[in-house]
Design an enzyme around this catalytic site. Structure first.
Site, short mmCIF file in Angstrom:
data_model
loop_
_atom_site.label_atom_id
_atom_site.label_comp_id
_atom_site.label_asym_id
_atom_site.label_seq_id
_atom_site.Cartn_x
_atom_site.Cartn_y
_atom_site.Cartn_z
N HIS A 66 84.35 61.48 57.94
CA HIS A 66 84.00 62.08 56.64
C HIS A 66 83.02 63.23 56.79
O HIS A 66 82.34 63.60 55.84
CB HIS A 66 83.46 61.00 55.70
CG HIS A 66 84.47 59.95 55.38
ND1 HIS A 66 84.16 58.68 54.95
CD2 HIS A 66 85.82 59.99 55.45
CE1 HIS A 66 85.27 58.00 54.77
NE2 HIS A 66 86.29 58.76 55.07
N ASP A 110 75.67 60.42 58.14
CA ASP A 110 74.21 60.47 58.29
C ASP A 110 73.73 60.97 59.66
O ASP A 110 72.53 61.07 59.89
CB ASP A 110 73.60 59.09 57.99
CG ASP A 110 74.17 57.98 58.86
OD1 ASP A 110 74.62 58.25 59.99
OD2 ASP A 110 74.17 56.81 58.41
N CYS A 134 77.06 87.94 52.39
CA CYS A 134 78.23 87.18 51.93
C CYS A 134 78.11 86.75 50.46
O CYS A 134 78.86 87.21 49.62
CB CYS A 134 78.44 85.98 52.84
SG CYS A 134 79.76 84.89 52.31
N CYS A 141 83.04 82.76 53.91
CA CYS A 141 83.14 83.31 55.28
C CYS A 141 83.24 82.21 56.33
O CYS A 141 83.45 82.50 57.51
CB CYS A 141 81.94 84.21 55.56
SG CYS A 141 80.39 83.32 55.84
N ASN A 179 80.39 57.26 58.29
CA ASN A 179 79.09 57.72 57.79
C ASN A 179 78.92 59.21 58.02
O ASN A 179 79.47 59.77 58.96
CB ASN A 179 77.97 56.95 58.50
CG ASN A 179 78.08 55.46 58.29
OD1 ASN A 179 78.70 55.01 57.33
ND2 ASN A 179 77.50 54.69 59.18
N CYS A 225 75.44 81.76 50.34
CA CYS A 225 75.49 82.10 51.77
C CYS A 225 74.94 83.50 52.02
O CYS A 225 75.41 84.46 51.42
CB CYS A 225 76.94 82.01 52.25
SG CYS A 225 77.15 82.52 53.97
ZN LIG Z 1 79.41 83.07 53.75
#
Ligand SMILES: [Zn+2]
Length: 287
Positions: free
Chosen positions: A123, A108, A189, A134, A106, A182
């Site tokens: 996962h 979650d 970035c 970055c 999961n 980002c």
């Molecule tokens: Zn970044």
């Protein structure tokens, strides 16, 4: 072997017996989180769904607009999701030294939130968002805050959209959605952001699989909880346990891929919250 029913005293007794030789390892799947209100899209009674394609996500801006729009609305609705009695029982069993840790399929975050210390997330974790340029990691809440800044009024207009099984939502009219990128740490970035989750078609990072293997190697039994074992990584861990000859227990609502294997010493049909709570009290662990 016909399965025992969850709640049956014999089911709890047989499960508890597997702990006589030392701590067990636990592998969990979507079935442990259904009692927290997160539907299992592999389980019965839920509509079929195509898993997210990471290739489409990376290549297609329209797909990313739909993804973040859905994530925004899904997050609004999932804020009330909390760990259930099954997660809590596992956290207490770990604190009592009865299990070495939890390996989960999961994303979650409910095992950590319930107090489990050793959690291997095969996962990944859907609450973590990472930058492909970055490498910075951000919380989903941060990124959705940027989404709101870029798309004022969007969340309010779509608050009643239908929620999909994995916490996503079916949102229409996303053509004008602006996707957050980002901001960078220190230097600007602008990189592409993605959930830190292993999607269909991607592989579990070797270091993560090896942490899971270590838990199985050190365990005296393996419990498979709320998973039908449809995922290859789960099967590989099962094979590790079989090679060591340790007993395996399967607790799941509905059939699993391993029900008929000789290595399965206990098969319990039914809910995981009920079964794990009963197990904890049989082992004198207070939940
Ligand atoms: Zn970044």
């Amino acid at each position: 072997m016909s399965p025992l029913q969850a709640g049956e005293p014999q089911a709890t007794a047989e499960l508890a017996r597997l702990f006589a030789e030392g701590p067990a390892a636990v592998l969990t799947g979507a079935g442990i989180s259904t009692d927290s209100g997160i539907p299992d899209y592999r389980g019965a009674g839920t509509p079929p769904r195509t898993p997210m394609s990471i290739a489409q996500f990376m290549d297609n801006e329209a797909y990313r607009r739909r993804f973040w729009a859905g994530a925004r609305i899904g997050f609004l609705r999932s804020s009330g999701v909390a760990p259930n009695a099954g997660h809590l029982a596992l956290a207490r069993l770990e604190a009592a030294g009865r299990i070495g840790g939890v390996i989960t399929q999961n994303v979650d975050d409910l095992h950590r939130r319930s107090g489990s210390r050793t959690v291997v997330e095969l996962h990944g974790n859907g609450r973590v968002i990472r930058c492909l340029r970055c490498g910075a990691r951000w919380s989903r809440a941060d990124v959705l805050g940027w989404f709101d800044d870029l798309n004022p009024g969007f969340a309010e207009r779509n608050a009643h959209a239908e929620i999909a099984p994995d916490g996503d939502a079916r949102v229409s009219g996303t053509e004008r959605v602006v996707v957050p990128s980002c901001p960078g740490r220190g230097a600007p970035c602008g990189g592409l952001l993605r959930p830190d989750v292993v999607y269909f078609g991607e592989t579990v990072p070797p270091a993560v699989f090896s942490a899971a293997e270590t838990l199985v190697r050190d365990a005296s039994a393996l419990l498979l909880v709320g998973t039908s074992l449809a995922v290859n990584t789960g099967m590989r861990l099962l094979h590790r346990a079989e090679r060591r000859g340790i007993p395996i227990a399967v607790i799941n609502r509905g059939p699993t891929a391993v029900d008929r294997r000789d290595s399965v010493a206990v098969r319990i049909e039914g809910g995981t919250s009920e079964t794990l709570s009963a197990l904890a009290s049989a082992l004198d662990v207070r939940v």
